[in-house]
Motif scaffolding. Structure first.
Motif, PDB file in Angstrom:
ATOM      1  N   GLY A  17      -5.680  -9.933   3.862  1.00 48.26           N
ATOM      2  CA  GLY A  17      -4.357  -9.169   3.698  1.00 48.26           C
ATOM      3  C   GLY A  17      -4.267  -8.522   5.318  1.00 48.26           C
ATOM      4  O   GLY A  17      -3.648  -7.217   5.145  1.00 48.26           O
ATOM      5  N   ILE A  49      -1.753  -1.646   6.200  1.00 49.98           N
ATOM      6  CA  ILE A  49      -3.155  -0.994   6.592  1.00 49.98           C
ATOM      7  C   ILE A  49      -4.093  -2.184   7.288  1.00 49.98           C
ATOM      8  O   ILE A  49      -4.786  -2.042   8.230  1.00 49.98           O
ATOM      9  CB  ILE A  49      -4.073  -0.467   5.451  1.00 49.98           C
ATOM     10  CG1 ILE A  49      -3.280   0.600   4.589  1.00 49.98           C
ATOM     11  CG2 ILE A  49      -5.408   0.003   5.821  1.00 49.98           C
ATOM     12  CD1 ILE A  49      -3.906   1.025   3.253  1.00 49.98           C
ATOM     13  N   ALA A  54       5.226  -8.240   2.127  1.00 46.91           N
ATOM     14  CA  ALA A  54       4.742  -7.108   2.775  1.00 46.91           C
ATOM     15  C   ALA A  54       3.991  -7.624   3.809  1.00 46.91           C
ATOM     16  O   ALA A  54       3.430  -6.720   4.612  1.00 46.91           O
ATOM     17  CB  ALA A  54       3.967  -6.540   1.757  1.00 46.91           C
ATOM     18  N   GLY A  87      -2.700 -18.121   4.003  1.00 47.54           N
ATOM     19  CA  GLY A  87      -3.135 -18.899   2.706  1.00 47.54           C
ATOM     20  C   GLY A  87      -3.208 -17.771   1.472  1.00 47.54           C
ATOM     21  O   GLY A  87      -3.242 -16.548   1.889  1.00 47.54           O
ATOM     22  N   ILE A 131      -5.577 -15.953  -1.187  1.00 47.38           N
ATOM     23  CA  ILE A 131      -6.905 -15.620  -1.551  1.00 47.38           C
ATOM     24  C   ILE A 131      -7.189 -16.088  -3.019  1.00 47.38           C
ATOM     25  O   ILE A 131      -8.508 -16.128  -3.321  1.00 47.38           O
ATOM     26  CB  ILE A 131      -7.281 -13.863  -1.638  1.00 47.38           C
ATOM     27  CG1 ILE A 131      -6.189 -13.352  -2.782  1.00 47.38           C
ATOM     28  CG2 ILE A 131      -7.116 -13.293  -0.380  1.00 47.38           C
ATOM     29  CD1 ILE A 131      -6.977 -11.803  -2.974  1.00 47.38           C
ATOM     30  N   ALA A 178      -6.402  -7.523   0.966  1.00 46.76           N
ATOM     31  CA  ALA A 178      -5.232  -8.268   0.159  1.00 46.76           C
ATOM     32  C   ALA A 178      -4.942  -7.912  -1.029  1.00 46.76           C
ATOM     33  O   ALA A 178      -5.915  -7.705  -1.980  1.00 46.76           O
ATOM     34  CB  ALA A 178      -5.486  -9.814   0.315  1.00 46.76           C
ATOM     35  N   GLU A 229      -1.249  -6.893  -3.937  1.00 48.23           N
ATOM     36  CA  GLU A 229      -0.066  -6.400  -4.293  1.00 48.23           C
ATOM     37  C   GLU A 229      -0.209  -4.783  -4.207  1.00 48.23           C
ATOM     38  O   GLU A 229      -1.263  -4.316  -5.074  1.00 48.23           O
ATOM     39  CB  GLU A 229       0.640  -6.733  -5.433  1.00 48.23           C
ATOM     40  CG  GLU A 229       1.206  -8.431  -5.537  1.00 48.23           C
ATOM     41  CD  GLU A 229       2.379  -8.756  -4.479  1.00 48.23           C
ATOM     42  OE1 GLU A 229       3.049  -8.029  -4.535  1.00 48.23           O
ATOM     43  OE2 GLU A 229       2.241  -9.917  -4.096  1.00 48.23           O
ATOM     44  N   THR A 267      -3.195 -11.542  -8.106  1.00 43.43           N
ATOM     45  CA  THR A 267      -3.750 -11.242  -6.566  1.00 43.43           C
ATOM     46  C   THR A 267      -4.971 -10.129  -6.918  1.00 43.43           C
ATOM     47  O   THR A 267      -6.007 -10.528  -6.197  1.00 43.43           O
ATOM     48  CB  THR A 267      -2.587 -11.035  -5.553  1.00 43.43           C
ATOM     49  OG1 THR A 267      -1.994 -11.752  -5.291  1.00 43.43           O
ATOM     50  CG2 THR A 267      -3.374 -10.306  -4.351  1.00 43.43           C
ATOM     51  N   SER A 295     -10.276  -0.070  -1.942  1.00 38.98           N
ATOM     52  CA  SER A 295      -9.445   0.154  -3.170  1.00 38.98           C
ATOM     53  C   SER A 295      -8.705   1.566  -3.061  1.00 38.98           C
ATOM     54  O   SER A 295      -8.546   2.109  -1.993  1.00 38.98           O
ATOM     55  CB  SER A 295     -10.301   0.251  -4.514  1.00 38.98           C
ATOM     56  OG  SER A 295      -9.604   0.404  -5.551  1.00 38.98           O
ATOM     57  N   THR A 296      -8.308   2.070  -4.135  1.00 39.89           N
ATOM     58  CA  THR A 296      -7.369   3.154  -4.309  1.00 39.89           C
ATOM     59  C   THR A 296      -7.981   4.308  -5.071  1.00 39.89           C
ATOM     60  O   THR A 296      -8.568   4.156  -6.159  1.00 39.89           O
ATOM     61  CB  THR A 296      -5.886   2.771  -4.586  1.00 39.89           C
ATOM     62  OG1 THR A 296      -4.998   4.126  -5.013  1.00 39.89           O
ATOM     63  CG2 THR A 296      -5.992   1.867  -5.869  1.00 39.89           C
ATOM     64  N   LYS A 332      -6.175  -2.822  -9.516  1.00 39.33           N
ATOM     65  CA  LYS A 332      -7.161  -2.322  -8.778  1.00 39.33           C
ATOM     66  C   LYS A 332      -8.371  -1.734  -9.264  1.00 39.33           C
ATOM     67  O   LYS A 332      -9.744  -2.135  -8.995  1.00 39.33           O
ATOM     68  CB  LYS A 332      -6.727  -1.089  -7.828  1.00 39.33           C
ATOM     69  CG  LYS A 332      -5.394  -1.692  -6.867  1.00 39.33           C
ATOM     70  CD  LYS A 332      -5.627  -2.623  -5.878  1.00 39.33           C
ATOM     71  CE  LYS A 332      -6.816  -2.283  -4.706  1.00 39.33           C
ATOM     72  NZ  LYS A 332      -7.073  -3.235  -3.550  1.00 39.33           N
ATOM     73  N   ASN A 355      -3.424   8.112  -0.137  1.00 40.65           N
ATOM     74  CA  ASN A 355      -2.003   7.322   0.181  1.00 40.65           C
ATOM     75  C   ASN A 355      -2.323   7.726   1.794  1.00 40.65           C
ATOM     76  O   ASN A 355      -2.485   8.339   2.484  1.00 40.65           O
ATOM     77  CB  ASN A 355      -0.828   8.174  -0.239  1.00 40.65           C
ATOM     78  CG  ASN A 355      -0.509   7.875  -1.643  1.00 40.65           C
ATOM     79  OD1 ASN A 355      -1.173   8.256  -2.471  1.00 40.65           O
ATOM     80  ND2 ASN A 355       0.778   7.530  -1.749  1.00 40.65           N
TER      81      ASN A 355
HETATM   82  P1  NAD Z   1       0.349  -4.035   1.776  1.00 40.59           P
HETATM   83  O1  NAD Z   1       1.450  -4.280   0.820  1.00 40.59           O
HETATM   84  O2  NAD Z   1       1.125  -3.497   3.071  1.00 40.59           O
HETATM   85  O3  NAD Z   1      -0.142  -5.541   2.423  1.00 40.59           O
HETATM   86  C1  NAD Z   1      -0.770  -6.333   1.660  1.00 40.59           C
HETATM   87  C2  NAD Z   1      -1.067  -7.728   2.227  1.00 40.59           C
HETATM   88  O4  NAD Z   1      -1.920  -8.582   1.363  1.00 40.59           O
HETATM   89  C3  NAD Z   1       0.072  -8.369   2.823  1.00 40.59           C
HETATM   90  O5  NAD Z   1       0.215  -8.614   4.319  1.00 40.59           O
HETATM   91  C4  NAD Z   1       0.268  -9.474   1.874  1.00 40.59           C
HETATM   92  O6  NAD Z   1       1.081 -10.485   2.526  1.00 40.59           O
HETATM   93  C5  NAD Z   1      -1.101  -9.825   1.706  1.00 40.59           C
HETATM   94  N1  NAD Z   1      -1.338 -10.713   0.284  1.00 40.59           N
HETATM   95  C6  NAD Z   1      -0.707 -10.101  -0.967  1.00 40.59           C
HETATM   96  N2  NAD Z   1      -1.199 -11.123  -1.689  1.00 40.59           N
HETATM   97  C7  NAD Z   1      -1.900 -12.075  -1.153  1.00 40.59           C
HETATM   98  C8  NAD Z   1      -2.423 -13.060  -1.699  1.00 40.59           C
HETATM   99  N3  NAD Z   1      -2.682 -13.806  -2.757  1.00 40.59           N
HETATM  100  N4  NAD Z   1      -3.458 -13.885  -0.603  1.00 40.59           N
HETATM  101  C9  NAD Z   1      -3.277 -13.491   0.532  1.00 40.59           C
HETATM  102  N5  NAD Z   1      -2.796 -12.319   0.909  1.00 40.59           N
HETATM  103  C10 NAD Z   1      -1.926 -11.721   0.193  1.00 40.59           C
HETATM  104  O7  NAD Z   1      -0.553  -3.327   1.455  1.00 40.59           O
HETATM  105  P2  NAD Z   1      -1.302  -2.026   2.204  1.00 40.59           P
HETATM  106  O8  NAD Z   1      -0.587  -0.679   1.861  1.00 40.59           O
HETATM  107  O9  NAD Z   1      -1.641  -2.368   3.484  1.00 40.59           O
HETATM  108  O10 NAD Z   1      -2.613  -1.934   1.239  1.00 40.59           O
HETATM  109  C11 NAD Z   1      -3.780  -2.529   1.804  1.00 40.59           C
HETATM  110  C12 NAD Z   1      -4.921  -2.503   0.672  1.00 40.59           C
HETATM  111  O11 NAD Z   1      -5.266  -1.002   0.571  1.00 40.59           O
HETATM  112  C13 NAD Z   1      -4.743  -2.627  -0.649  1.00 40.59           C
HETATM  113  O12 NAD Z   1      -5.887  -3.271  -1.516  1.00 40.59           O
HETATM  114  C14 NAD Z   1      -4.342  -1.470  -1.642  1.00 40.59           C
HETATM  115  O13 NAD Z   1      -4.511  -1.718  -2.847  1.00 40.59           O
HETATM  116  C15 NAD Z   1      -5.338  -0.628  -0.829  1.00 40.59           C
HETATM  117  N6  NAD Z   1      -4.739   0.770  -0.725  1.00 40.59           N
HETATM  118  C16 NAD Z   1      -3.455   1.179  -0.096  1.00 40.59           C
HETATM  119  C17 NAD Z   1      -3.030   2.512  -0.044  1.00 40.59           C
HETATM  120  C18 NAD Z   1      -1.707   2.854   0.717  1.00 40.59           C
HETATM  121  O14 NAD Z   1      -1.289   3.883   0.797  1.00 40.59           O
HETATM  122  N7  NAD Z   1      -1.016   1.722   1.356  1.00 40.59           N
HETATM  123  C19 NAD Z   1      -3.820   3.558  -0.618  1.00 40.59           C
HETATM  124  C20 NAD Z   1      -5.050   3.077  -1.143  1.00 40.59           C
HETATM  125  C21 NAD Z   1      -5.341   1.744  -1.157  1.00 40.59           C
END
Ligand code: NAD
Ligand code: TYD
Length: 337
Positions: free
Chosen positions: A7, A12, A38, A58, A60, A80, A82, A98, A122-123, A154, A179
């Motif tokens: 991802g 992030i 995304a 690809g 995951i 990676a 959603e 996913t 994780s979150t 998650k 967040n």
């Molecule tokens: P995002 O949605 O911006 O990015 C997710 C990335 O994963 C994308 O590039 C997408 O193409 C890729 N992806 C999705 N499904 C996939 C699959 N099946 N195989 C390969 N790649 C795949 O997410 P983010 O905000 O960058 O979050 C990243 C991680 O951090 C996640 O696990 C999310 O749960 C966690 N998180 C995010 C936040 C936040 O504030 N954004 C807070 C806490 C935890």
């Protein structure tokens, strides 16, 4: 060291890839990303020709591909997923696939290739919601109580990661962070949506009364925290990461963004609340502070100003996103409110 990031084209993940390439230039980094709506390779333009960087498009959930990649890797950092709550309310299926099944594929690949070290991102949303006005905060002992399909998926992935440690001795660590905000944040999330709408002269949709509270963590601070966990974290342990020590309701943050952009409060549009909306998140990050010496580098106002400036200076980046598939989502999401 050879590191696999999943991802790494998302918000992030791409910040982490850029951080890692800058701070660990001797390492080789492979980025596995499906490039869903995304994922955006524009974020990674500055490293795409670096010989120590490889991008693999690809899924995951593709066990053969993941197994092949993991063979030659020392450490996996698993981002990676959603990630957007509102999309999970519209259609949970991709989230389960996913976030739960994809994580299991990653864990199996790590296990089948000599128990590779994995850090799972994780979150704090897995813990559910705190009450408004409470002084409490989530910590590593807080029981899981997720409310949205996103946070439930998650939570499922976290349980699997821990189970692989307890059952197979897989060397794992988990971080539950709050967040994030900062550069390359997709404009469906509150802050970039507000900033870009305001620059475009549009209104900011605020759910309900806007009194919900999130604990804001600047993405660069988050990347440093993961780096520390990889270097000094205790195998099998969980680390909670947050950015604040006091509550900032959404509406207060929005008003700060409005002021930074020289707009006024007529830009606020109160809309129907999100179903099952968690009212308050707050994270007690004392464990990672005491054990690994981590703390946010700057305060919320400094980072927020930095973020607003980044969006002002990178209009083409978000305009390209807002002109694509995003428009369909926006219409569907906000027409019913
Ligand atoms: P995002 O949605 O911006 O990015 C997710 C990335 O994963 C994308 O590039 C997408 O193409 C890729 N992806 C999705 N499904 C996939 C699959 N099946 N195989 C390969 N790649 C795949 O997410 P983010 O905000 O960058 O979050 C990243 C991680 O951090 C996640 O696990 C999310 O749960 C966690 N998180 C995010 C936040 C936040 O504030 N954004 C807070 C806490 C935890
Ligand atoms: P969001 O950025 O979707 O993150 P999360 O739901 O994962 O915390 O939302 C942050 C907060 O902002 C949350 O309380 C919901 C609220 N919100 C709005 O008020 N309006 C919006 O248009 C969006 C997207 C979110």
């Amino acid at each position: 060291m050879k590191i696999l990031v999943t991802g790494g084209a998302g918000f992030i993940g791409s910040n982490f890839v850029l951080y890692w390439m800058q701070n660990h230039p001797e390492d080789h980094l492979t980025n596995l990303d499906k490039l869903t709506y995304a994922g955006n390779l524009e974020n990674l333009a500055s490293v795409q020709n670096n010989p120590n960087y490889t991008f693999v498009k690809g899924d995951i959930c593709d066990a053969t591909l993941v197994n092949e990649l993991v063979k030659d890797i020392d450490v996996i950092v698993h981002f990676a997923a959603e990630s957007h709550v509102d999309r999970s309310i519209m259609d949970p299926s991709a989230f389960v696939k996913t976030n739960v099944l994809g994580t299991q594929v990653i864990l199996d690949a790590a296990r089948n290739n000599g128990n590779k070290r994995i850090h799972h991102v994780s979150t704090d949303e897995v813990f559910g919601s705190l009450g408004l006005g409470e002084q409490t905060a989530f910590n590593e002992q807080t029981p899981y109580n997720p409310h949205s399909p996103y946070s439930a998926s998650k939570a499922g992935s976290d349980h699997l990661v821990r189970a692989y440690h307890d059952t197979y001795g897989l060397p794992i660590t988990i971080s539950n962070c709050s967040n994030n905000y900062g550069p390359y944040m997709f404009p469906e999330k509150l802050f970039p949506l507000a900033i870009t709408n305001l620059i475009e002269g549009k209104k900011v949709p605020v759910y309900g009364d806007g009194m919900q509270v999130r604990d804001w963590l600047y993405v660069e601070d988050h990347c440093r925290a993961i780096d520390l966990i990889l270097q000094k974290g205790k195998i099998g342990d969980t680390y909670c990461i947050g950015g604040l020590t006091e509550d900032i309701p959404n509406i207060v943050a929005i008003k700060k963004i409005i002021a930074l952009l020289g707009k006024d409060e007529t830009s606020i549009e109160y809309v129907k609340d999100r179903p099952g909306h968690d009212v308050r998140y707050a994270v007690d990050w004392s464990k990672i502070h005491n054990e690994l010496g981590w703390a946010p580098q700057y305060d919320f106002d400094t980072y927020l100003e930095r973020m607003v400036k980044w969006y002002q200076e990178h209009e083409q980046w978000w305009k390209d996103i807002k002109s694509g598939e995003y428009q369909k989502f926006y219409k569907k999401q906000y027409q019913q409110r």
